[in-house]
Design a protein around this motif. Structure first.
Motif, mmCIF file in Angstrom:
data_model
loop_
_atom_site.group_PDB
_atom_site.id
_atom_site.type_symbol
_atom_site.label_atom_id
_atom_site.label_comp_id
_atom_site.label_asym_id
_atom_site.label_seq_id
_atom_site.Cartn_x
_atom_site.Cartn_y
_atom_site.Cartn_z
ATOM 1 N N TYR A 201 -2.344 5.844 0.024
ATOM 2 C CA TYR A 201 -2.924 4.578 -0.423
ATOM 3 C C TYR A 201 -2.717 4.456 -1.925
ATOM 4 O O TYR A 201 -3.002 5.395 -2.675
ATOM 5 N N THR A 202 -2.218 3.307 -2.361
ATOM 6 C CA THR A 202 -1.943 3.074 -3.772
ATOM 7 C C THR A 202 -2.811 1.944 -4.295
ATOM 8 O O THR A 202 -2.886 0.873 -3.683
ATOM 9 N N CYS A 203 -3.463 2.201 -5.419
ATOM 10 C CA CYS A 203 -4.255 1.186 -6.106
ATOM 11 C C CYS A 203 -3.509 0.798 -7.383
ATOM 12 O O CYS A 203 -3.153 1.666 -8.181
ATOM 13 N N THR A 204 -3.281 -0.495 -7.565
ATOM 14 C CA THR A 204 -2.619 -1.018 -8.760
ATOM 15 C C THR A 204 -3.573 -1.938 -9.506
ATOM 16 O O THR A 204 -4.161 -2.841 -8.905
ATOM 17 N N VAL A 205 -3.753 -1.686 -10.796
ATOM 18 C CA VAL A 205 -4.622 -2.527 -11.627
ATOM 19 C C VAL A 205 -3.773 -3.242 -12.662
ATOM 20 O O VAL A 205 -2.805 -2.679 -13.196
ATOM 21 N N LEU A 206 -4.131 -4.506 -12.955
ATOM 22 C CA LEU A 206 -3.342 -5.313 -13.880
ATOM 23 C C LEU A 206 -4.252 -6.115 -14.795
ATOM 24 O O LEU A 206 -5.342 -6.523 -14.401
ATOM 25 N N ASN A 207 -3.798 -6.311 -16.035
ATOM 26 C CA ASN A 207 -4.355 -7.360 -16.887
ATOM 27 C C ASN A 207 -3.177 -8.035 -17.581
ATOM 28 O O ASN A 207 -2.026 -7.830 -17.188
ATOM 29 N N ASP A 208 -3.423 -8.846 -18.585
ATOM 30 C CA ASP A 208 -2.346 -9.642 -19.187
ATOM 31 C C ASP A 208 -1.332 -8.815 -19.963
ATOM 32 O O ASP A 208 -0.229 -9.298 -20.253
ATOM 33 N N ILE A 209 -1.673 -7.573 -20.302
ATOM 34 C CA ILE A 209 -0.778 -6.795 -21.155
ATOM 35 C C ILE A 209 -0.359 -5.462 -20.550
ATOM 36 O O ILE A 209 0.476 -4.768 -21.133
ATOM 37 N N SER A 210 -0.922 -5.065 -19.404
ATOM 38 C CA SER A 210 -0.572 -3.754 -18.852
ATOM 39 C C SER A 210 -0.768 -3.712 -17.337
ATOM 40 O O SER A 210 -1.465 -4.547 -16.754
ATOM 41 N N GLN A 211 -0.136 -2.703 -16.750
ATOM 42 C CA GLN A 211 -0.237 -2.478 -15.307
ATOM 43 C C GLN A 211 -0.172 -0.981 -15.048
ATOM 44 O O GLN A 211 0.682 -0.289 -15.591
ATOM 45 N N ARG A 212 -1.102 -0.465 -14.235
ATOM 46 C CA ARG A 212 -1.137 0.955 -13.913
ATOM 47 C C ARG A 212 -1.418 1.120 -12.420
ATOM 48 O O ARG A 212 -2.032 0.254 -11.791
ATOM 49 N N ASN A 213 -0.987 2.272 -11.866
ATOM 50 C CA ASN A 213 -1.283 2.533 -10.457
ATOM 51 C C ASN A 213 -1.416 4.020 -10.202
ATOM 52 O O ASN A 213 -0.985 4.849 -11.018
ATOM 53 N N ILE A 214 -2.006 4.333 -9.087
ATOM 54 C CA ILE A 214 -2.178 5.718 -8.659
ATOM 55 C C ILE A 214 -2.238 5.737 -7.130
ATOM 56 O O ILE A 214 -2.637 4.749 -6.506
ATOM 57 N N SER A 215 -1.834 6.861 -6.536
ATOM 58 C CA SER A 215 -1.835 6.990 -5.074
ATOM 59 C C SER A 215 -2.754 8.112 -4.631
ATOM 60 O O SER A 215 -3.025 9.060 -5.378
ATOM 61 N N HIS A 216 -3.236 7.969 -3.417
ATOM 62 C CA HIS A 216 -4.181 8.940 -2.839
ATOM 63 C C HIS A 216 -3.807 9.122 -1.374
ATOM 64 O O HIS A 216 -3.589 8.137 -0.650
ATOM 65 N N PHE A 217 -3.740 10.379 -0.924
ATOM 66 C CA PHE A 217 -3.401 10.637 0.471
ATOM 67 C C PHE A 217 -4.674 10.806 1.292
ATOM 68 O O PHE A 217 -5.530 11.630 0.974
ATOM 69 N N LEU A 218 -4.796 9.999 2.332
ATOM 70 C CA LEU A 218 -5.948 10.090 3.234
ATOM 71 C C LEU A 218 -5.537 10.923 4.442
ATOM 72 O O LEU A 218 -4.660 10.539 5.214
ATOM 73 N N TYR A 219 -6.184 12.075 4.565
ATOM 74 C CA TYR A 219 -5.868 13.022 5.630
ATOM 75 C C TYR A 219 -6.917 12.909 6.721
ATOM 76 O O TYR A 219 -8.118 13.124 6.469
ATOM 77 N N VAL A 220 -6.493 12.521 7.907
ATOM 78 C CA VAL A 220 -7.460 12.273 8.985
ATOM 79 C C VAL A 220 -7.290 13.227 10.152
ATOM 80 O O VAL A 220 -7.892 13.042 11.211
ATOM 81 N N HIS A 221 -6.469 14.273 10.020
ATOM 82 C CA HIS A 221 -6.283 15.230 11.104
ATOM 83 C C HIS A 221 -7.620 15.892 11.432
ATOM 84 O O HIS A 221 -8.409 16.248 10.557
ATOM 85 N N GLY A 222 -7.878 16.050 12.713
ATOM 86 C CA GLY A 222 -9.136 16.647 13.138
ATOM 87 C C GLY A 222 -10.115 15.630 13.662
ATOM 88 O O GLY A 222 -11.165 15.978 14.212
ATOM 89 N N ARG A 223 -9.777 14.340 13.499
ATOM 90 C CA ARG A 223 -10.659 13.299 14.027
ATOM 91 C C ARG A 223 -10.347 13.006 15.479
ATOM 92 O O ARG A 223 -10.984 12.195 16.113
ATOM 93 N N PHE A 224 -9.320 13.675 16.028
ATOM 94 C CA PHE A 224 -8.871 13.318 17.374
ATOM 95 C C PHE A 224 -8.910 14.538 18.278
ATOM 96 O O PHE A 224 -8.804 15.646 17.835
#
Length: 224
Positions: A201-224
């Motif tokens: 999952y990637t979150c991207t933030v923006l304003n008028d002068i900059s843009q940044r993003n970061i990713s996060h891995f959601l691990y769901v093994h074991g729910r099944f």
């Protein structure tokens, strides 16, 4: 930006009603903290009998920046003396080391200057919005273990994001049966967590002068 359209329109009507003058120019400028901007006076030359005045308006106050009458030494307010350079030849004002608090409306009035067919003082508005560069956001998962309901929050420590966007495996996320977004998109909620939710999952933030993003891995093994 904090200079909202409603504030801008209200200010324009208020100033025009009070001064009963003809507005010649309006300009919007977006700038970063610590940068410099040139507030152009658009004057061809300073002539005898002219009077130039720069004022700053925030949401509450009016502050006199500078007054200059032809033949007299320009008077710059003490607060701006070490942060401004005034160019008397054309009425321009350079503002340095910008801060967020410098956001507002800069109002130039020139008496004795009548461009075109106007017979009223020349008025120039500059709407300045100073933004802080965004820091790289942080995605916080709550709870940290996989439960039936998981929230991913996008947090920015420095700067003010005007927009927050979410993606999963480079595909945009919107409200659906799989996902629910907060009104400002800062939080992504996942109910009934299943295998289909596994991935980056990637979150991207923006304003008028900059843009940044970061990713996060959601691990769901074991729910099944």
């Amino acid at each position: 930006m904090w200079i909202s359209s409603s504030f801008t329109i209200a200010f324009m009507y208020q100033v025009c009603a009070l001064t009963a003058v003809h507005t010649e120019h309006r300009k919007f400028i977006y700038a970063a903290m610590f940068d410099s901007v040139l507030l152009s006076g658009d004057l061809k030359e300073m002539k005898a009998g002219m009077k130039i005045q720069w004022n700053f308006y925030d949401r509450i106050h009016r502050t006199l920046i500078l007054f200059h009458e032809s033949g007299v030494v320009p008077a710059l307010s003490s607060y701006y003396q070490h942060r401004c350079t005034y160019y008397p030849a054309n009425g321009s004002l350079e503002l340095r080391r910008l801060e967020v608090l410098d956001s507002g409306v800069y109002h130039l009035s020139i008496e004795g200057y009548y461009p075109g067919l106007s017979t009223k003082p020349y008025i120039y508005f500059v709407y300045l919005d100073v933004e802080e560069f965004l820091s790289t956001p942080l995605i916080v998962q709550d709870p940290t273990y996989i439960a039936s309901h998981v929230q991913l929050s996008c947090i920015v420590r420095n700067g003010r994001p005007l927009q927050i966007l979410w993606q999963k495996e480079n595909k945009p996320i919107t409200n659906s049966s799989l996902y629910t977004l907060a009104s400002d998109n800062s939080t992504l909620s996942i109910r009934n967590v299943a295998k289909v939710h596994c991935g980056f999952y990637t979150c991207t933030v923006l304003n008028d002068i900059s843009q940044r993003n970061i990713s996060h891995f959601l691990y769901v093994h074991g729910r099944f």
